[in-house]
Motif scaffolding. Structure first.
Motif, PDB file in Angstrom:
ATOM      1  N   GLU A 170      16.732  36.082  66.300  1.00  0.00           N
ATOM      2  CA  GLU A 170      16.161  36.331  64.979  1.00  0.00           C
ATOM      3  C   GLU A 170      16.998  35.583  63.947  1.00  0.00           C
ATOM      4  O   GLU A 170      18.195  35.813  63.828  1.00  0.00           O
TER       5      GLU A 170
ATOM      6  N   TYR B 158      17.610  33.337  53.254  1.00  0.00           N
ATOM      7  CA  TYR B 158      17.624  33.974  51.942  1.00  0.00           C
ATOM      8  C   TYR B 158      16.663  33.275  50.984  1.00  0.00           C
ATOM      9  O   TYR B 158      16.256  32.140  51.217  1.00  0.00           O
TER      10      TYR B 158
ATOM     11  N   LEU C 229      13.553  37.316  51.310  1.00  0.00           N
ATOM     12  CA  LEU C 229      14.285  37.176  52.571  1.00  0.00           C
ATOM     13  C   LEU C 229      13.269  36.971  53.683  1.00  0.00           C
ATOM     14  O   LEU C 229      12.305  37.729  53.799  1.00  0.00           O
ATOM     15  N   THR C 230      13.467  35.955  54.473  1.00  0.00           N
ATOM     16  CA  THR C 230      12.542  35.641  55.557  1.00  0.00           C
ATOM     17  C   THR C 230      13.267  35.753  56.883  1.00  0.00           C
ATOM     18  O   THR C 230      14.366  35.235  57.049  1.00  0.00           O
ATOM     19  N   SER C 231      12.639  36.434  57.808  1.00  0.00           N
ATOM     20  CA  SER C 231      13.150  36.578  59.167  1.00  0.00           C
ATOM     21  C   SER C 231      12.154  35.905  60.103  1.00  0.00           C
ATOM     22  O   SER C 231      10.943  36.138  59.999  1.00  0.00           O
TER      23      SER C 231
ATOM     24  N   PHE D  55      17.651  34.499  59.923  1.00  0.00           N
ATOM     25  CA  PHE D  55      17.470  35.030  58.581  1.00  0.00           C
ATOM     26  C   PHE D  55      17.660  33.920  57.564  1.00  0.00           C
ATOM     27  O   PHE D  55      18.591  33.118  57.664  1.00  0.00           O
TER      28      PHE D  55
ATOM     29  N   ASN E 120      23.062  31.883  60.819  1.00  0.00           N
ATOM     30  CA  ASN E 120      22.698  33.217  60.340  1.00  0.00           C
ATOM     31  C   ASN E 120      21.586  33.761  61.247  1.00  0.00           C
ATOM     32  O   ASN E 120      20.415  33.759  60.888  1.00  0.00           O
ATOM     33  N   PHE E 121      21.973  34.172  62.445  1.00  0.00           N
ATOM     34  CA  PHE E 121      21.020  34.674  63.431  1.00  0.00           C
ATOM     35  C   PHE E 121      21.658  35.810  64.207  1.00  0.00           C
ATOM     36  O   PHE E 121      22.861  36.033  64.138  1.00  0.00           O
TER      37      PHE E 121
END
Length: 95
Positions: free
Chosen positions: A61, A65, A76-78, A63, A52-53
């Motif tokens: 980046e 959940y 949500l953290t990036s 991501f 999930n990038f």
């Protein structure tokens, strides 16, 4: 996949890079990232690279959940990992 962009060594180094980058992003001590991240609601041992990038200008980046790497309250953290950090491990140069 990550292996389309990174070497095995770079992928293997990502968990620690992700943890330290999250510390920098949150303004906490990166030298003791396990305790620092735990104190603010993250699960440092769960921060692993995922598929999930996305590619952005100058990096990747990732991501995450809620509940994936921390308590629901962290949301949500990036985490953006600059390519320069990955190049320090091993440049992904194909010859």
């Amino acid at each position: 996949t990550l292996h389309d962009f990174l070497s095995d060594a770079q992928v293997d180094a990502l968990p620690e890079i992700l943890c330290k980058q999250l510390c920098y992003d949150k303004g906490v001590d990166a030298d003791n990232y396990f305790d620092s991240l735990t104190e603010i609601g993250y699960y440092p041992n769960e921060i692993q690279p995922s598929e999930n990038f996305r590619l952005i200008n100058g990096g990747l980046e990732f991501f995450f959940y809620p509940y994936e790497i921390g308590v629901y309250a962290v949301g949500l953290t990036s985490i953006i990992v600059p390519f320069s950090k990955l190049d320090e491990i091993a440049p992904n140069v194909e010859e």
